[in-house]
Design a protein around this motif. Sequence first.
Motif, PDB file in Angstrom:
ATOM      1  N   HIS A 329      -8.944 -11.001 -26.212  1.00  0.00           N
ATOM      2  CA  HIS A 329     -10.230 -11.247 -25.571  1.00  0.00           C
ATOM      3  C   HIS A 329     -10.090 -12.291 -24.463  1.00  0.00           C
ATOM      4  O   HIS A 329     -10.660 -12.139 -23.372  1.00  0.00           O
ATOM      5  N   ALA A 330      -9.327 -13.342 -24.718  1.00  0.00           N
ATOM      6  CA  ALA A 330      -9.130 -14.388 -23.707  1.00  0.00           C
ATOM      7  C   ALA A 330      -8.479 -13.827 -22.457  1.00  0.00           C
ATOM      8  O   ALA A 330      -8.833 -14.211 -21.333  1.00  0.00           O
ATOM      9  N   ALA A 331      -7.553 -12.891 -22.626  1.00  0.00           N
ATOM     10  CA  ALA A 331      -6.872 -12.304 -21.466  1.00  0.00           C
ATOM     11  C   ALA A 331      -7.823 -11.439 -20.649  1.00  0.00           C
ATOM     12  O   ALA A 331      -7.783 -11.456 -19.414  1.00  0.00           O
ATOM     13  N   VAL A 332      -8.689 -10.676 -21.319  1.00  0.00           N
ATOM     14  CA  VAL A 332      -9.638  -9.820 -20.600  1.00  0.00           C
ATOM     15  C   VAL A 332     -10.687 -10.659 -19.883  1.00  0.00           C
ATOM     16  O   VAL A 332     -11.037 -10.399 -18.725  1.00  0.00           O
ATOM     17  N   MET A 333     -11.203 -11.686 -20.541  1.00  0.00           N
ATOM     18  CA  MET A 333     -12.332 -12.457 -20.017  1.00  0.00           C
ATOM     19  C   MET A 333     -11.906 -13.763 -19.353  1.00  0.00           C
ATOM     20  O   MET A 333     -12.711 -14.673 -19.173  1.00  0.00           O
ATOM     21  N   GLU A 334     -10.666 -13.834 -18.941  1.00  0.00           N
ATOM     22  CA  GLU A 334     -10.118 -15.070 -18.380  1.00  0.00           C
ATOM     23  C   GLU A 334     -10.948 -15.624 -17.227  1.00  0.00           C
ATOM     24  O   GLU A 334     -11.105 -16.842 -17.076  1.00  0.00           O
ATOM     25  N   ALA A 335     -11.482 -14.738 -16.402  1.00  0.00           N
ATOM     26  CA  ALA A 335     -12.218 -15.174 -15.211  1.00  0.00           C
ATOM     27  C   ALA A 335     -13.688 -15.472 -15.501  1.00  0.00           C
ATOM     28  O   ALA A 335     -14.448 -15.761 -14.579  1.00  0.00           O
ATOM     29  N   ARG A 336     -14.086 -15.422 -16.755  1.00  0.00           N
ATOM     30  CA  ARG A 336     -15.495 -15.656 -17.107  1.00  0.00           C
ATOM     31  C   ARG A 336     -15.595 -16.776 -18.150  1.00  0.00           C
ATOM     32  O   ARG A 336     -15.867 -16.531 -19.327  1.00  0.00           O
ATOM     33  N   PRO A 337     -15.364 -18.011 -17.726  1.00  0.00           N
ATOM     34  CA  PRO A 337     -15.416 -19.128 -18.691  1.00  0.00           C
ATOM     35  C   PRO A 337     -16.767 -19.276 -19.370  1.00  0.00           C
ATOM     36  O   PRO A 337     -16.854 -19.792 -20.485  1.00  0.00           O
ATOM     37  N   ALA A 397     -19.351 -13.080 -27.159  1.00  0.00           N
ATOM     38  CA  ALA A 397     -20.569 -13.010 -26.347  1.00  0.00           C
ATOM     39  C   ALA A 397     -20.533 -11.822 -25.401  1.00  0.00           C
ATOM     40  O   ALA A 397     -21.569 -11.239 -25.084  1.00  0.00           O
ATOM     41  N   ASP A 398     -19.351 -11.418 -24.945  1.00  0.00           N
ATOM     42  CA  ASP A 398     -19.192 -10.290 -24.028  1.00  0.00           C
ATOM     43  C   ASP A 398     -17.779  -9.758 -24.188  1.00  0.00           C
ATOM     44  O   ASP A 398     -16.910 -10.421 -24.752  1.00  0.00           O
ATOM     45  N   GLY A 399     -17.538  -8.539 -23.704  1.00  0.00           N
ATOM     46  CA  GLY A 399     -16.199  -7.966 -23.743  1.00  0.00           C
ATOM     47  C   GLY A 399     -15.814  -7.325 -25.060  1.00  0.00           C
ATOM     48  O   GLY A 399     -14.654  -6.960 -25.264  1.00  0.00           O
ATOM     49  N   ASN A 400     -16.779  -7.142 -25.976  1.00  0.00           N
ATOM     50  CA  ASN A 400     -16.462  -6.606 -27.308  1.00  0.00           C
ATOM     51  C   ASN A 400     -15.957  -5.170 -27.265  1.00  0.00           C
ATOM     52  O   ASN A 400     -15.023  -4.820 -27.986  1.00  0.00           O
ATOM     53  N   GLY A 401     -16.600  -4.324 -26.437  1.00  0.00           N
ATOM     54  CA  GLY A 401     -16.184  -2.928 -26.366  1.00  0.00           C
ATOM     55  C   GLY A 401     -14.760  -2.783 -25.861  1.00  0.00           C
ATOM     56  O   GLY A 401     -13.964  -2.018 -26.417  1.00  0.00           O
ATOM     57  N   ARG A 402     -14.426  -3.521 -24.815  1.00  0.00           N
ATOM     58  CA  ARG A 402     -13.074  -3.445 -24.263  1.00  0.00           C
ATOM     59  C   ARG A 402     -12.040  -3.923 -25.276  1.00  0.00           C
ATOM     60  O   ARG A 402     -10.988  -3.286 -25.448  1.00  0.00           O
TER      61      ARG A 402
END
Length: 490
Positions: A329-337, A397-402
């Motif tokens: 998850h951290a890798a996918v959402m890296e740009a969304r702190p 909070a976000d990115g769960n589906g991916r």
Amino acid sequence: MPEFSIAALPEVFVSDAVISKAVYEAVERGQLRKLGSRLYTRNLEEDPERLVRRNWYYLVTAYYPDALIADRTALENKPADDGSVFLISQKKRETALPGIVFRPRAGAGPLESDRPFIGGARLASTARAYLENMRPSRERGGRITRTVSRREIEERLDALVRRQGEAATNRLRDEVRAVAPKLGYETEAQELDAVIGALLGTRDAPLTSKAGLARAAGQPFDPDRIGLFETLFAALRETITEERRAPVRNAGENANLAFFEAYFSNFIEGTEFSVEEAAEIVFDGVIPAERPEDAHDILGTFRIVSDQQAMKTRPTSFPSFLDLLRARHAAVMEARPDKGPGEFKLKGNQAGSTVFVAPELVEGTLDRGFEFLQALGDPFQRAVYMMVLVSEVHPFADGNGRVARIMMNAELVAGAQERIIIPTAYRTDYLGALKAFSHNGQTAPLIRMLAKAQRYTGSIDWKTMSSARAMLEAGNAFAEGEDAKLRFHS
């Protein structure tokens, strides 16, 4: 006396001296049907048990004019599994009807806090219902007990804490303290207070339910979700899967497959680029100035799914599962702190009418759910279960589906099986199957849909970007909207 009218009668009713003659004559003419003692219906076809159970609350006061709905029935708000409806009444005799048995007992009459109920009876307040159910009862003649078990009380209280919070639970405590002296239930109130305190972590009292013990231990879980996971686990165990081994692909083929996996997984979630724009982001390092976060979502997803060695890593324990989940998850959402990359959610989330697991229940629910995963060996079974586990809990909070789809495909890659890609045109089928499972526990559409998607992935020629794109376009893969339909290659 007003003119007798069959059409004006309730669907199911109890006859009295005023209308008994007219009712008898209507039965003789075939306009009414007798169901039980003084009980009739103008519905001449439907099963009597269904009719009575549907109308039971209108019938209570016809047999027990002073009825107070109490004990198990006041807590469950419906007849028990064996049809028992528990009452407090001066009338002591039971009344058996099709599908229902009214079971009265002596007891204190209605209090001011007890509420009027449908059909004219009174309904014990929630506080009174809990107190009454703290009194143990015995099963007689194979019939269900008058009160629920201590385990069931704990489970209900745990659900109250989960759904309405500590404040609502403490309000119940206050109401219990106020009602108990009026009923002579001070001992039961003390026991109930101790159970609530143990669930809230403020008292040390023995608990018996899994949900209660988990909450007291500091790792509460969502029992409704665990029930769904158990249903899926059983269905997967009964599913004879078709082995779809992934062919040996070179680096270029794997990159093309990973690109479209990342592209479609993000498009489904609303991160929409053209194929050309996405290819520039992934392969040329072009980050659009106006959409840097969206671009990083695609790039982060691609970096994970294109790393064959990393995708072969699957969890061997619950701690390693949490580590993998958070890292991906951290890798996918890296740009969304602002979305807390790698951190579990702090606020509840939902999609449409589907409400996901509450923040304080995330780790406990994942832990319980992971136990089922460990008992699955087939890669496809594990992949389906893993995707559903993450999707149903929705821990971020976000990115769960991916992340759910990444975890799914990692199970397949680790087992040398073909991946599952969800093209845009298959989005409605995918989300519809997930919703059918979440709301109704339907497993067959979900398993069938993912099996078809896996076959579709294996039907595409991934040798070059152009060959893959041509086959995807021929299959209508990029079509949008609820009416879009994916065409499967033979």
